[in-house]
Motif scaffolding. Structure first.
Motif, PDB file in Angstrom:
ATOM      1  N   HIS A 112       1.252  16.472  -9.026  1.00  0.00           N
ATOM      2  CA  HIS A 112       1.819  15.383  -9.832  1.00  0.00           C
ATOM      3  C   HIS A 112       1.469  13.987  -9.274  1.00  0.00           C
ATOM      4  CE1 HIS A 112       4.865  13.628 -12.538  1.00  0.00           C
ATOM      5  NE2 HIS A 112       5.206  12.858 -11.514  1.00  0.00           N
ATOM      6  N   HIS A 116      -0.663  10.791 -10.905  1.00  0.00           N
ATOM      7  CA  HIS A 116      -0.283   9.367 -10.966  1.00  0.00           C
ATOM      8  C   HIS A 116      -1.413   8.503 -10.393  1.00  0.00           C
ATOM      9  CE1 HIS A 116       3.750   9.057 -12.519  1.00  0.00           C
ATOM     10  NE2 HIS A 116       4.249   9.931 -11.660  1.00  0.00           N
ATOM     11  N   SER A 136       6.883   5.551  -7.547  1.00  0.00           N
ATOM     12  CA  SER A 136       7.566   6.318  -8.594  1.00  0.00           C
ATOM     13  C   SER A 136       9.013   6.566  -8.190  1.00  0.00           C
ATOM     14  CB  SER A 136       6.826   7.641  -8.831  1.00  0.00           C
ATOM     15  OG  SER A 136       7.089   8.529  -7.775  1.00  0.00           O
ATOM     16  N   ASP A 294       6.117   9.528 -16.250  1.00  0.00           N
ATOM     17  CA  ASP A 294       5.543  10.867 -16.317  1.00  0.00           C
ATOM     18  C   ASP A 294       4.978  11.181 -17.702  1.00  0.00           C
ATOM     19  OD1 ASP A 294       6.241  11.005 -13.729  1.00  0.00           O
ATOM     20  OD2 ASP A 294       7.967  12.322 -14.016  1.00  0.00           O
TER      21      ASP A 294
END
Ligand code: KG4
Ligand code: ZN
Length: 330
Positions: A112, A116, A136, A294
C-alpha cells in the motif's frame, strides 16, 4: 493492458481500472465508510471488513461500467495485500484472487505504501531517482527512490503518523473523523493569530507528532477557541514536515520530489511546497486530488509496474495478507 486495482486496506472500498497503453485511469471508484465508524471515533477492523464485503461487488461493477469495459477485458488484477487491517485486507485479496482465477489472468499483490509513493506519476512520466515524502493516516516517512523496489529510508515518524495526529487533534476538539479535511477547512477560513506550539526535537529527518498532541490538549484546557487551536496545529505540523523535507533535499541533492498520502491533499502543505520549488529549485510531484487518499488506481499502476518488472509473471494464489511488512521486503 487493462489493469484492475483493488484496495480494502482500511475504511475505503476502492476499485479502479487503469489502461497502461494510454497511461490513463479509466475509472476510480471509492466508497467511504465514515458513517459506519463515526460512533466509535475511529476505524473498527471487523466493521470495516463487513462493509467491504457488503460493497465490493457493487463498487467493482461500477468501476467496470464507468471504464466502459467488460470483465473479460481485464488482463491483470492488482490488490493491496499489506499493510492494513487484516480482516479488511482479506476481503480485497480474496475478491481479487476470485476475479483472476475465474478469468485465467495473472494477479499481483501490492504494498500500500509503495502504491502511495508512485501515485503522483500514475498518468504522468515516471523518472528516477526521486525523493518520496509519504504523509498518510498510518505512515510518515521520507525515502530516496532509485528505482522500483530500490528504496533508502532517510527518516520516519518515531510515534504517530501526521494524518493520525490530525485525526486525534480533531477528536480532542470534537470535530469528527477524519480530522484532516475538517482542520484544513478551518485553517483556510481562519484570519486570527497563531498560538506557538513546540516543534518536536528529533534527529535528522525523523519526525515526531505526539508532543503536538499534548500541546493541543493543554490549549484546550486553557480555553482557547477550537478554530485558533486547529489552525495553529495545522500550521505547526505542516511547517515541521516541510522543514524536514527541505533538510532531506539539501542532504541528498535530489531535485525531484514526490509527495503522497492523504495529507498531501492539505491546502497549506501544497502552498508551502510551491514556495519550496522556488527556494530549493526542486520539482514537486503531487498526486491528483482523487489519488491522494486511498484508491484503486495507485494499486493498479504499481501492480502493473511490478508485473512488467517481473517479466509478466504474476504472484502465486497462495499470497497472504499481512498487517505490516517492511516496504523493502516487497
Ligand atoms: O492515505 P490515506 O487516505 O490513508 C492511509 O493510508 O492512512 O490518509 C488518510 C489521512 C487521514 O488521517 C486524514 O485525516 C488525512 O489523511 N487527510 C488530511 C487531509 N485530507 C485527508 N490531512 C490534512 N489535510 C487534509 N486536507
Ligand atoms: Zn493510504
Amino acid at each position: 493492458m487493462k489493469v484492475l486495482g483493488i484496495d480494502t486496506s482500511c475504511d475505503d472500498t476502492a476499485v479502479a481500472v487503469y489502461d497502461s497503453d494510454d497511461r490513463k485511469v479509466l475509472s476510480n471508484v471509492v466508497s467511504s465508510q465514515y458513517e459506519a465508524h463515526r460512533a466509535y471515533g475511529g476505524v473498527v477492523p471487523e466493521i470495516a471488513a463487513r462493509e467491504h464485503l457488503k460493497n465490493i461487488d457493487v463498487i467493482f461493477e461500477k468501476a467496470l461500467e464507468r471504464a466502459g469495459i467488460d470483465v473479460s477485458d481485464i488482463e491483470l488484477v492488482a490488490v493491496t495485500y499489506t499493510p492494513g487491517l487484516l480482516p479488511a485486507l482479506l476481503v480485497g485479496l480474496t475478491f481479487a484472487k476470485g476475479v483472476a482465477f475465474t478469468r485465467y489472468i495473472p494477479f499481483k499483490g501490492v504494498h500500500h505504501i509503495e502504491a502511495h509513493m508512485f501515485s503522483p506519476f500514475i498518468e504522468g512520466k515516471l523518472e528516477f531517482p526521486f525523493l518520496s515524502l509519504v504523509v498518510s493516516g498510518g505512515h510518515t516517512m521520507i525515502a530516496v527512490v532509485r528505482s522500483l523496489g530500490n528504496y533508502k529510508l532517510l527518516g520516519k515518524t518515531v510515534d504517530d503518523a501526521v494524518g493520525e495526529a490530525f485525526d486525534k487533534v480533531a477528536k480532542m476538539l470534537g470535530l469528527g473523523y477524519p480530522g484532516g479535511p475538517v482542520i484544513d477547512r478551518i485553517f483556510r477560513n481562519y484570519r486570527g493569530s497563531y498560538l506557538v506550539l513546540p516543534k518536536p526535537q528529533v534527529r535528522g529527518v525523523n519526525m515526531s507528532f505526539s508532543g503536538l498532541k499534548t500541546a493541543v490538549k493543554r490549549m484546550v484546557e486553557d480555553g482557547y477557541s477550537k478554530e485558533m487551536i486547529a489552525a495553529s496545529f495545522q500550521k505547526t505540523a505542516i511547517d515541521y514536515v516541510v522543514g524536514k523535507l527541505r533538510k532531506a533535499i539539501r542532504e541528498t541533492g535530489i531535485r525531484r520530489v514526490s509527495i503522497s498520502g492523504g495529507v498531501s491533499a492539505n491546502s497549506y502543505l501544497r502552498e508551502r511546497l510551491q514556495e519550496l520549488e522556488d527556494t530549493e529549485k526542486v520539482k514537486i510531484f503531487l498526486p491528483k486530488m482523487e489519488f491522494t487518499s486511498d484508491n484503486g488506481a495507485m494499486v493498479a499502476y504499481v501492480g502493473y509496474l511490478r508485473f512488467e518488472k517481473a517479466e509478466r509473471i504474476g504472484d502465486s494464489f497462495s499470497l497472504n495478507a499481512y498487517p505490516s511488512l517492511p516496504i523493502t521486503g516487497v
